[in-house]
Motif scaffolding. Structure first.
Motif, PDB file in Angstrom:
ATOM      1  N   GLN A 109       0.390  -0.778   0.236  1.00 19.84           N
ATOM      2  CA  GLN A 109       0.595  -0.346   0.020  1.00 19.84           C
ATOM      3  C   GLN A 109       0.597   1.385  -0.218  1.00 19.84           C
ATOM      4  O   GLN A 109       0.523   2.595  -0.652  1.00 19.84           O
ATOM      5  CB  GLN A 109      -1.763   0.373   1.251  1.00 19.84           C
ATOM      6  N   ARG A 142      -9.208   6.389  -4.295  1.00 17.49           N
ATOM      7  CA  ARG A 142      -9.810   5.084  -4.318  1.00 17.49           C
ATOM      8  C   ARG A 142      -9.450   4.816  -5.454  1.00 17.49           C
ATOM      9  O   ARG A 142      -9.106   3.097  -6.005  1.00 17.49           O
ATOM     10  CB  ARG A 142     -11.670   5.446  -4.125  1.00 17.49           C
ATOM     11  N   SER A 146      -6.608   1.259  -6.438  1.00 16.02           N
ATOM     12  CA  SER A 146      -7.316   0.251  -6.495  1.00 16.02           C
ATOM     13  C   SER A 146      -6.860  -1.523  -7.467  1.00 16.02           C
ATOM     14  O   SER A 146      -7.386  -2.329  -7.002  1.00 16.02           O
ATOM     15  CB  SER A 146      -8.530  -0.109  -8.056  1.00 16.02           C
ATOM     16  N   CYS A 150      -6.948  -4.865   0.470  1.00 15.78           N
ATOM     17  CA  CYS A 150      -6.690  -4.934   2.384  1.00 15.78           C
ATOM     18  C   CYS A 150      -7.543  -5.692   2.945  1.00 15.78           C
ATOM     19  O   CYS A 150      -8.501  -5.876   2.591  1.00 15.78           O
ATOM     20  CB  CYS A 150      -6.759  -3.827   2.571  1.00 15.78           C
ATOM     21  N   TYR A 155      -9.835   0.134   4.297  1.00 16.17           N
ATOM     22  CA  TYR A 155      -9.696   1.498   3.116  1.00 16.17           C
ATOM     23  C   TYR A 155      -9.660   2.971   3.064  1.00 16.17           C
ATOM     24  O   TYR A 155      -9.357   3.783   2.958  1.00 16.17           O
ATOM     25  CB  TYR A 155     -10.465   1.265   2.211  1.00 16.17           C
ATOM     26  N   ASN A 156     -10.706   2.873   4.453  1.00 14.97           N
ATOM     27  CA  ASN A 156     -11.135   4.337   4.442  1.00 14.97           C
ATOM     28  C   ASN A 156      -9.879   5.426   5.365  1.00 14.97           C
ATOM     29  O   ASN A 156      -9.540   6.061   5.555  1.00 14.97           O
ATOM     30  CB  ASN A 156     -12.417   4.360   5.906  1.00 14.97           C
TER      31      ASN A 156
END
Lengths: 170, 330
Positions: A109, A142, A146, A150, A155-156
């Protein structure tokens, strides 16, 4: 007989030379030969992004790339982002925003997001961008992230962490 | 993965029958298939250091794209974004940033189907193992072909880029091992499955894609629309690349290419002919697509595509020909 193949490659600023089996992925080479175990083998098929590395400035899935094809390339893994004990801005943001739970996908990430910031600076478009301007930053993040899954569903907070460093470029 | 010999091509001039092997470019599909041992080449010839990395304007105004240009760089190219936006859009609708950074123009054309029976080596697949049968025919075939399929294969070509290339009348420039070069219209690079679904395209063994030419003066109005099951990183259920001009309010130079519906990017030439010279209207769009779909055939799970596709194309045509949008794009 299938010959071993010589490879010269720079990883996190350090040059390495090796004779390798051409089948070896860049991911396996980093993990097994260089003991860089930050990049993770999630799916090993380019679907999860846990293996993301930055090669010559561009993020790629290192599981889908043969190490032998990276002769002379400059590779950055998660281990190469901090300056000594000083974390990069994105690494700090991931900590501050609680952007992970188990942490398995996190090296991918963060490498992915590091390259994303450079892509924004470079003006690379995404499918949610308009011809002459970016969409809302969270929407851009976002879409552009992509390729990194996760499984904990952080994600948030991942979007919040990246957004805090990317600022509002829309 | 099966062992293989690895070599690097320094230049297309160095192509030789002796050095023949499967070409490796970005590798994002090929290496995946080699891990599954669906592709088992004895030799890989890495073409990523053989040049072919320029995007250049030709004297006749066409744009030449080297086959090793990445999907990222092609989508971001300012000429492409300005004059061939359908191509930039299609590329950005595809895959992820990591994959687009590696995937090349030539390799994108030559990626293989994502039919799950092709990938599952425990299932029958005439494309992977000729003569073994097709488990997709009576299986989960929601993603499969409704146009131009055969009794031996209902797989679809997965590329978004190739659909836009077909709509733009792009031409693929190749060189064979004997040095002979040829130009192949992008819409004729891939073939219909017939009784030889193991052959995706018309290239010969060892024939290298050198470049792709985009013709000068493309239609002014262009758009790509993709219907997919999640909002990013998914192959098309159906997609449409549309390009046209408006001449005194009438449609001209109409080009429609469809993705996710056939073994190749499908040029909707019947619909194009039906629309040429007509005033735009939803009735006209649907009538033209009905003609295009006259021989469409579903296989159960994918029957819905026969209804969906005309609506998708009609939606793109409506948006492109709407007066307000047209006024915006002068």
């Amino acid at each position: 007989m299938h010959a071993m193949h010589p490879l010269r490659i720079t990883v996190n600023g350090q040059e390495h030379r090796a004779d390798i089996d051409p089948r070896r992925s860049l991911l396996d080479f980093a993990r097994d030969s260089l003991n860089l175990t930050g990049p993770k083998k999630g799916c090993d098929h380019g679907q999860c992004g846990a293996c993301t590395m930055i090669v010559n400035g561009r993020r790629i899935n290192s599981c889908l790339s043969l190490a032998v094809s990276h002769e002379g390339d400059e590779v950055t893994t998660i281990e190469g982002l901090a300056e000594g004990s000083d974390l990069s801005a994105l690494q700090r943001a991931f900590v501050e925003h609680d952007a992970f739970q188990c942490g398995f996908c996190t090296p991918g990430q963060i490498c992915s997001a590091t390259a994303l910031l450079d892509e924004l600076k470079e003006g690379l478009p995404s499918v949610v961008s308009s011809p002459d301007k970016l969409a809302e930053m969270d929407e851009e993040i976002r879409e552009r992230m992509s390729g990194n899954l996760c499984r904990c569903g952080a994600y948030n907070n991942i979007v919040a962490a990246i957004s805090s460093v990317a600022g509002d470029k829309s | 993965m099966k062992p293989f010999d690895y070599s690097r091509l320094d230049s297309p001039d160095a192509l030789s029958p002796l050095g023949a092997g499967k070409f490796l470019a970005g590798g994002t599909n090929l290496i995946d298939l080699m891990k599954h041992e669906i592709e088992t080449p004895d030799a890989l010839v890495d073409v990523t250091r053989a040049g072919m990395k320029e995007i250049s304007q030709q004297p006749d105004g066409s744009i030449r794209i080297g086959s090793q240009i990445t999907n990222t760089d092609l989508a971001a190219n300012s000429d492409v974004r300005q004059n061939y936006p359908v191509l930039s859009e299609a590329l950005l609708w595809g895959a992820t940033q990591q994959l687009r950074n590696k995937a090349t123009t030539g390799g994108n054309f030559l990626q293989r189907t994502r039919c799950q029976y092709f990938y599952d080596t425990a299932r029958a697949c005439n494309k992977r193992d000729p003569g073994s049968g097709c488990d997709a025919m009576k299986g989960l075939n929601r993603f499969h072909a409704i146009l131009g399929a055969s009794s031996s294969c209902i797989a679809v070509h997965p590329s978004d880029m190739a659909v836009a290339m077909a709509a733009l009348d792009a031409e693929v420039l190749t060189r064979k091992v004997d040095g002979v070069e040829r130009r192949i219209p992008a819409s004729e690079l891939h073939r219909l499955p017939g009784d030889a679904p193991e052959r995706d395209h018309v290239l010969e063994n060892g024939e290298l894609i050198m470049a792709v030419d985009l013709p000068a003066s493309p239609p002014r109005l262009q758009s790509y629309r993709k219907i997919r099951d999640r909002s990013s990183y998914a192959f098309a259920v159906v997609s449409a690349a549309v390009a046209l001009d408006l001449d005194d309010g009438r449609m001209s130079n109409v080009r429609i290419a469809l993705g996710g519906v056939a073994h190749k990017p499908w040029r909707a030439s019947r619909a194009e002919t039906a629309l040429e010279g007509q005033m735009p209207s939803r009735e006209m769009f649907l009538k033209a697509m009905k003609e295009e779909m006259s021989e469409a055939q579903g296989h159960g799970h994918n029957d819905f595509k026969i209804d969906l596709l005309p609506r998708v194309v009609a939606g793109v045509l409506r948006d492109l020909t709407a007066p307000e949008r047209n006024g915006d794009r002068t």
